[in-house]
Design a protein around this motif. Structure first.
Motif, PDB file in Angstrom:
ATOM      1  N   GLU A   1      11.939   7.888  57.601  1.00 29.50           N
ATOM      2  CA  GLU A   1      11.433   9.234  57.339  1.00 29.50           C
ATOM      3  C   GLU A   1      11.712   9.677  55.909  1.00 29.50           C
ATOM      4  O   GLU A   1      10.885  10.360  55.291  1.00 29.50           O
ATOM      5  CB  GLU A   1      12.068  10.221  58.322  1.00 29.50           C
ATOM      6  CG  GLU A   1      11.559  11.649  58.163  1.00 29.50           C
ATOM      7  CD  GLU A   1      12.226  12.602  59.124  1.00 29.50           C
ATOM      8  OE1 GLU A   1      12.038  13.825  58.943  1.00 29.50           O
ATOM      9  OE2 GLU A   1      12.926  12.132  60.044  1.00 29.50           O
TER      10      GLU A   1
ATOM     11  N   GLU B   1       9.072   8.220  53.746  1.00 26.57           N
ATOM     12  CA  GLU B   1       7.793   8.892  53.964  1.00 26.57           C
ATOM     13  C   GLU B   1       7.726  10.212  53.217  1.00 26.57           C
ATOM     14  O   GLU B   1       6.694  10.554  52.609  1.00 26.57           O
ATOM     15  CB  GLU B   1       7.573   9.121  55.462  1.00 26.57           C
ATOM     16  CG  GLU B   1       7.346   7.834  56.256  1.00 26.57           C
ATOM     17  CD  GLU B   1       7.230   8.092  57.753  1.00 26.57           C
ATOM     18  OE1 GLU B   1       7.164   9.293  58.134  1.00 26.57           O
ATOM     19  OE2 GLU B   1       7.220   7.125  58.523  1.00 26.57           O
ATOM     20  N   ARG B   2       8.825  10.952  53.223  1.00 26.32           N
ATOM     21  CA  ARG B   2       8.848  12.212  52.479  1.00 26.32           C
ATOM     22  C   ARG B   2       8.734  11.980  50.981  1.00 26.32           C
ATOM     23  O   ARG B   2       8.068  12.725  50.264  1.00 26.32           O
ATOM     24  CB  ARG B   2      10.128  12.989  52.779  1.00 26.32           C
ATOM     25  CG  ARG B   2      10.187  13.582  54.173  1.00 26.32           C
ATOM     26  CD  ARG B   2      11.303  14.609  54.245  1.00 26.32           C
ATOM     27  NE  ARG B   2      11.040  15.741  53.370  1.00 26.32           N
ATOM     28  CZ  ARG B   2      11.993  16.576  52.930  1.00 26.32           C
ATOM     29  NH1 ARG B   2      13.258  16.357  53.255  1.00 26.32           N
ATOM     30  NH2 ARG B   2      11.691  17.588  52.152  1.00 26.32           N
TER      31      ARG B   2
ATOM     32  N   LEU C   1       7.273   9.459  49.476  1.00 32.05           N
ATOM     33  CA  LEU C   1       5.913   9.032  49.152  1.00 32.05           C
ATOM     34  C   LEU C   1       4.930  10.196  49.179  1.00 32.05           C
ATOM     35  O   LEU C   1       3.896  10.166  48.488  1.00 32.05           O
ATOM     36  CB  LEU C   1       5.459   7.935  50.114  1.00 32.05           C
ATOM     37  CG  LEU C   1       6.220   6.606  50.015  1.00 32.05           C
ATOM     38  CD1 LEU C   1       5.762   5.645  51.106  1.00 32.05           C
ATOM     39  CD2 LEU C   1       6.037   5.986  48.635  1.00 32.05           C
ATOM     40  N   ARG C   2       5.223  11.228  49.956  1.00 25.46           N
ATOM     41  CA  ARG C   2       4.348  12.400  50.015  1.00 25.46           C
ATOM     42  C   ARG C   2       4.605  13.402  48.886  1.00 25.46           C
ATOM     43  O   ARG C   2       3.822  14.317  48.673  1.00 25.46           O
ATOM     44  CB  ARG C   2       4.522  13.121  51.367  1.00 25.46           C
ATOM     45  CG  ARG C   2       3.988  12.366  52.567  1.00 25.46           C
ATOM     46  CD  ARG C   2       3.835  13.290  53.767  1.00 25.46           C
ATOM     47  NE  ARG C   2       5.079  13.968  54.132  1.00 25.46           N
ATOM     48  CZ  ARG C   2       5.936  13.516  55.040  1.00 25.46           C
ATOM     49  NH1 ARG C   2       5.709  12.350  55.664  1.00 25.46           N
ATOM     50  NH2 ARG C   2       7.032  14.205  55.334  1.00 25.46           N
TER      51      ARG C   2
ATOM     52  N   LYS D   1      14.155   4.365  53.153  1.00 29.84           N
ATOM     53  CA  LYS D   1      13.321   3.814  54.224  1.00 29.84           C
ATOM     54  C   LYS D   1      13.133   4.878  55.293  1.00 29.84           C
ATOM     55  O   LYS D   1      13.772   5.932  55.287  1.00 29.84           O
ATOM     56  CB  LYS D   1      13.952   2.555  54.814  1.00 29.84           C
ATOM     57  CG  LYS D   1      15.381   2.741  55.311  1.00 29.84           C
ATOM     58  CD  LYS D   1      15.991   1.411  55.732  1.00 29.84           C
ATOM     59  CE  LYS D   1      17.449   1.594  56.151  1.00 29.84           C
ATOM     60  NZ  LYS D   1      18.070   0.307  56.542  1.00 29.84           N
TER      61      LYS D   1
END
Length: 367
Positions: free
Chosen positions: A38, A41-42, A44-45, A36
């Motif tokens: 940050e 987010e990493r 998912l990128r 969850k």
């Protein structure tokens, strides 16, 4: 009658306490749940993350060949004695000298790379079992050559992926207290470490082809062909091979992997390497895409443009159906056939990369 009832109650209470002790660490052993913030987010990128999971570069990669499970289960009951050594595995205390570039193999994939005055501990597993359970799962075939508290000051702890034979909760928890070094891990694995008490400031997560510098040593997470998971879910964290580059010397660690053409790319971009630590054990015809055969390990060493090859991922845990000594026999034969410099140390033996000991077949006397 009353005494019998009290005895039964005591037995039940004791059994309940024993069961509670056996399973008390299981939730923690599974590591973090879904990422969850940050970290998510990493993930998912990441170019490696698609359709909810991390993916290998080779789309055809399979964890198990179709229809192989019945034959594999049957094979587990045959020749079990040959999958264990028949005499104690010789464990030695590392020599005190510290050359410019040396490797101490502690067993399985745990190793200490000493490179130009810096120390990097790889995949530390000191527990008796590489399993979430204290009483079940693959058990060590030899003791660790040194205790964790006896390790010298470390500059970095490097993790290849989150499987139990590479990421050991108890070892990590002890290292947090015993050492001040940061933990370098593939993307997503930091969630496990945080759950086990590693401060976020001591966790460095890298995607493939990302790099960082710690204590003057550059670390690059490079591709591997494998998978991840500590429970029922799979591939929610990344796996990696690693480049370890000092000011003038270089080492390569394959992690767990099947053979693939990405190693040639690593060799072209980051090689040559003074030494490679390459997975050669726990292979099988049923899972050729995710663990290398010994001959593949030698090919990987050649692909990455390695100097001295040190085989790892064998001898300590029984994780496959091949004979205990077979990985070392096969890698030695292939190295001689291809004129590859090879060192096969005993657990705990320090290998000076510039002056390695000759291969003496020590494992054959205990097989």
């Amino acid at each position: 009658m009353a005494n019998r009832g009290r005895t039964g109650a005591l037995i039940a209470l004791g059994a309940g306490a024993a069961l509670a002790w056996l399973v008390k660490d299981l939730p923690a052993q599974m590591g973090a749940r879904r990422a969850k913030g940050e970290r998510l987010e990493r993930i998912l990128r990441s170019p490696q993350f698609r359709d909810g999971k991390f993916r290998n570069t080779m789309a055809a990669t399979q964890m198990m060949t179709p229809g192989s499970m019945p034959s594999m289960l049957a094979a587990t009951f045959r020749d079990r004695d040959r999958r264990h050594p028949h005499a104690p595995i010789p464990v030695v205390e590392p020599a005190a000298d510290s050359p410019e570039l040396s490797v101490i193999w502690y067993g399985h994939s745990s190793a200490l790379v000493e490179i130009e005055g810096r120390r990097v501990l790889i995949d530390p597993v000191w527990s008796d079992r590489c399993s979430p359970s204290r009483v079940a799962g693959p058990q060590r075939l030899h003791e660790p050559p040194v205790a964790l508290r006896e390790l010298p000051p470390l500059d970095a702890v490097l993790i290849s992926h989150d499987h139990y034979d590479h990421l050991d909760m108890e070892s990590i928890r002890n290292l947090v207290d015993l050492q001040a070094a940061p933990f370098l891990v593939p993307l997503g694995v930091g969630g496990h470490l945080e759950r086990w008490g590693v401060p976020p400031t001591r966790i460095i997560e890298l995607d493939w082809n990302e790099r960082t510098t710690v204590a003057g040593v550059e670390f690059i997470a490079t591709p591997a062909r494998h998978f991840s998971g500590r429970g029922l879910s799979r591939d929610e964290t990344l796996w990696a091979s690693w480049v370890i580059a000092g000011p003038t010397r270089k080492a390569f660690y394959s992690g767990d992997t099947g053979y693939f053409d990405g190693f040639a790319d690593i060799g072209r971009e980051h090689g040559p390497f003074d030494v490679t630590l390459v997975q050669i054990g726990a292979y099988g015809d049923q899972w050729p895409d995710i663990h290398m055969f010994p001959e593949d390990g030698v090919a990987t060493h050649v692909d990455v443009r390695g100097g001295l090859m040190i085989p790892v991922h064998w001898a300590t845990f029984n994780l496959a159906l091949h004979d205990w000594s077979e990985p070392a026999d096969r890698v030695w034969a292939e190295a001689k056939a291809r004129d590859i410099r090879l060192a096969v140390p005993r657990p705990g033996e320090r290998v000076d990369v510039d002056a390695p000991p000759p291969v003496d077949g020590w494992w054959q006397s205990v097989a």
